[in-house]
Design an enzyme around this catalytic site. Structure first.
Site, PDB file in Angstrom:
ATOM      1  N   HIS A  45      39.722  47.190  50.755  1.00  0.00           N
ATOM      2  CA  HIS A  45      39.510  47.599  49.174  1.00  0.00           C
ATOM      3  C   HIS A  45      40.384  48.446  48.656  1.00  0.00           C
ATOM      4  O   HIS A  45      40.278  49.584  48.257  1.00  0.00           O
ATOM      5  CB  HIS A  45      38.008  48.370  49.368  1.00  0.00           C
ATOM      6  CG  HIS A  45      36.984  47.912  48.210  1.00  0.00           C
ATOM      7  ND1 HIS A  45      36.504  46.773  48.418  1.00  0.00           N
ATOM      8  CD2 HIS A  45      36.876  48.774  47.078  1.00  0.00           C
ATOM      9  CE1 HIS A  45      35.752  46.576  47.308  1.00  0.00           C
ATOM     10  NE2 HIS A  45      36.081  47.764  46.361  1.00  0.00           N
ATOM     11  N   GLY A  77      38.342  44.466  41.108  1.00  0.00           N
ATOM     12  CA  GLY A  77      39.115  43.199  41.367  1.00  0.00           C
ATOM     13  C   GLY A  77      39.320  42.846  42.802  1.00  0.00           C
ATOM     14  O   GLY A  77      40.075  41.747  43.199  1.00  0.00           O
ATOM     15  N   ASN A  78      38.875  43.683  43.752  1.00  0.00           N
ATOM     16  CA  ASN A  78      39.050  43.229  45.289  1.00  0.00           C
ATOM     17  C   ASN A  78      38.614  41.782  45.599  1.00  0.00           C
ATOM     18  O   ASN A  78      39.360  41.163  46.333  1.00  0.00           O
ATOM     19  CB  ASN A  78      38.445  44.346  46.050  1.00  0.00           C
ATOM     20  CG  ASN A  78      39.254  45.989  45.798  1.00  0.00           C
ATOM     21  OD1 ASN A  78      40.269  46.065  46.330  1.00  0.00           O
ATOM     22  ND2 ASN A  78      38.430  46.865  45.058  1.00  0.00           N
ATOM     23  N   GLY A  79      37.279  41.677  45.181  1.00  0.00           N
ATOM     24  CA  GLY A  79      36.771  40.524  45.468  1.00  0.00           C
ATOM     25  C   GLY A  79      37.407  39.270  45.215  1.00  0.00           C
ATOM     26  O   GLY A  79      37.723  38.211  45.747  1.00  0.00           O
ATOM     27  N   THR A 130      40.412  39.092  44.119  1.00  0.00           N
ATOM     28  CA  THR A 130      41.670  38.964  44.561  1.00  0.00           C
ATOM     29  C   THR A 130      41.635  38.434  45.987  1.00  0.00           C
ATOM     30  O   THR A 130      42.628  37.880  46.569  1.00  0.00           O
ATOM     31  CB  THR A 130      42.681  40.546  44.592  1.00  0.00           C
ATOM     32  OG1 THR A 130      42.648  40.742  43.158  1.00  0.00           O
ATOM     33  CG2 THR A 130      43.973  40.469  44.984  1.00  0.00           C
ATOM     34  N   SER A 131      41.042  38.895  46.861  1.00  0.00           N
ATOM     35  CA  SER A 131      40.807  38.488  48.250  1.00  0.00           C
ATOM     36  C   SER A 131      40.581  37.077  48.294  1.00  0.00           C
ATOM     37  O   SER A 131      41.252  36.119  49.178  1.00  0.00           O
ATOM     38  CB  SER A 131      39.689  39.496  48.966  1.00  0.00           C
ATOM     39  OG  SER A 131      39.896  40.766  48.842  1.00  0.00           O
ATOM     40  N   TYR A 156      26.785  35.474  51.667  1.00  0.00           N
ATOM     41  CA  TYR A 156      28.191  35.909  51.477  1.00  0.00           C
ATOM     42  C   TYR A 156      28.320  37.366  51.688  1.00  0.00           C
ATOM     43  O   TYR A 156      29.319  37.887  52.762  1.00  0.00           O
ATOM     44  CB  TYR A 156      28.821  35.600  50.087  1.00  0.00           C
ATOM     45  CG  TYR A 156      30.093  36.055  50.022  1.00  0.00           C
ATOM     46  CD1 TYR A 156      31.322  35.969  50.884  1.00  0.00           C
ATOM     47  CD2 TYR A 156      30.673  36.489  48.625  1.00  0.00           C
ATOM     48  CE1 TYR A 156      32.567  36.151  50.382  1.00  0.00           C
ATOM     49  CE2 TYR A 156      31.776  36.784  48.370  1.00  0.00           C
ATOM     50  CZ  TYR A 156      32.831  36.790  49.152  1.00  0.00           C
ATOM     51  OH  TYR A 156      34.047  37.348  48.761  1.00  0.00           O
ATOM     52  N   TYR A 157      27.669  38.241  51.117  1.00  0.00           N
ATOM     53  CA  TYR A 157      27.761  39.814  51.247  1.00  0.00           C
ATOM     54  C   TYR A 157      27.361  40.052  52.696  1.00  0.00           C
ATOM     55  O   TYR A 157      27.783  41.004  53.299  1.00  0.00           O
ATOM     56  CB  TYR A 157      26.952  40.177  50.424  1.00  0.00           C
ATOM     57  CG  TYR A 157      27.434  40.232  48.659  1.00  0.00           C
ATOM     58  CD1 TYR A 157      28.831  40.322  48.509  1.00  0.00           C
ATOM     59  CD2 TYR A 157      26.720  40.640  47.813  1.00  0.00           C
ATOM     60  CE1 TYR A 157      29.428  40.306  47.382  1.00  0.00           C
ATOM     61  CE2 TYR A 157      27.047  40.310  46.414  1.00  0.00           C
ATOM     62  CZ  TYR A 157      28.523  40.286  46.106  1.00  0.00           C
ATOM     63  OH  TYR A 157      28.982  40.386  44.908  1.00  0.00           O
TER      64      TYR A 157
END
Length: 349
Positions: A274, A279-281, A283-284, A312-313
């Site tokens: 993280h 915007g981590n999700g 970008t990942s 997903y989570y």
């Protein structure tokens, strides 16, 4: 290998010009492959096997043998080096096989069969198909993060430049930025640029551009918590070191792992660190899909509906908190399989 290629081409009555068109390469390259003056890439070997109805394993073994002989030549220490290399390869193969469950391996086999089938239809790819699927990817990826634009509204914002009444400026920018980020990772793939820290930060910069400009393309400087998750990301002062280790792991494993597993691992590892304030999700998922595209697969588009998002989570948190990544890897593999099936179905029609 050169004899194999030439004999197979002549048996099928295919001219070098025709074979070059089927592979999407210059005709002169075919002649060089057959004369042995130029070696095809791994991807070209796979295409040659499909087009010429050659056994992929036989052709790949011949290709690898020639590469090895070219590299080591007749050096007197070559045989000793080969024995050591054989032991290491056996260890690596054994390790990878043990780390993948039977269920996961079965899905990977199905994925690779679908990829082989898709390669036969690549000449029917079109800009419009890609554009439509990338629009859906932007819609779903932003939807996961809470963006309320519908698919139609996302289309109007991106392709018509319209402003949607009642929707925030941030939601508009998230749609526009995500499409630009997709374009960027496709450029990286087409130009064969390596995945490194600079490119990852550039992807993130595109995601947050105009939204949180002071944090776009920069690692976070504060501690964060992930809403709804028990996983606690690392403190900000060790993020840079965690990211350094992230890319070291990638370099060490990018040639050892199945591309779908590698892509899923890079997704999970990045979102677990993280490294960004926001915007981590997105970008990942973009980094995951860059790796898939680089290896000839299609974008794995995780849906943003409630059931899929919760699954997903859940699988992601299990990977982060119990060090058990099986469910998450299965989840990503299943998404990629379904996206391949849909892509093929669209092209066939």
């Amino acid at each position: 290998m050169r004899t194999l290629l030439k004999n197979a081409r002549e048996e099928k009555g295919i001219k070098t010009r025709e074979l070059a068109q089927l592979l999407g390469i210059d005709q002169a390259l075919i002649s060089k492959f057959e004369s042995g003056s130029r070696k095809p890439t791994k991807e070209q070997v796979a295409k040659l096997a499909q087009v010429l109805d050659l056994d992929y394993e036989t052709l790949m073994v011949a290709w690898l043998k020639e590469r090895i002989l070219y590299e080591i030549g007749t050096d007197e220490l070559a045989l000793k080096a080969m024995i050591l290399a054989e032991e290491q390869i056996k260890y690596n193969v054994s390790f990878v096989r043990k780390s993948i469950s039977k269920n996961l391996q079965n899905i990977l086999n199905e994925i690779d069969a679908l990829k082989t089938k898709l390669n036969q239809f690549r000449q029917f790819d079109s800009f419009r198909i890609a554009q439509a699927l990338e629009l859906e990817y932007t819609f779903e990826s932003n939807r996961i993060e809470g963006n309320t634009l519908t698919l139609r509204e996302t289309d109007l914002v991106i392709n018509e430049g319209l402003t949607i009444s009642g929707k925030s400026m941030r939601e508009h920018l998230e749609a526009i930025n995500h499409v630009e980020a997709i374009t960027y990772i496709k450029q990286l793939m087409e130009r064969n640029f390596p995945l490194n820290e600079r490119e990852l930060l550039s992807v993130h910069n595109l995601i947050l551009r105009g939204i949180i400009p002071e944090d776009a393309g920069r690692y976070r400087r504060v501690q964060v918590m992930i809403k709804g998750s028990s996983h606690m990301p690392p403190q900000p002062y060790i993020v840079a070191k965690e990211m350094e280790d992230y890319f070291i792991w990638y370099e060490e494993n990018k040639s050892k792992m199945h591309p779908v597993i590698l892509a899923a691992e890079m997704h999970e590892r990045l979102v677990t660190i993280h490294p960004f304030i926001d915007g981590n999700g997105r970008t990942s998922r973009l980094i995951m899909n860059l790796i898939l595209l680089q290896n000839g697969y299609v974008i794995a588009n995780i849906k943003g509906d409630y059931e899929t998002r919760m699954n997903y989570y859940k699988t992601l948190e299990t990977a982060q908190t119990s060090n058990n990544k099986e469910d998450f890897l299965l989840f990503i593999a299943q998404v990629e399989k379904e996206c391949l099936e849909r892509y093929i179905n669209i092209i066939e029609q």
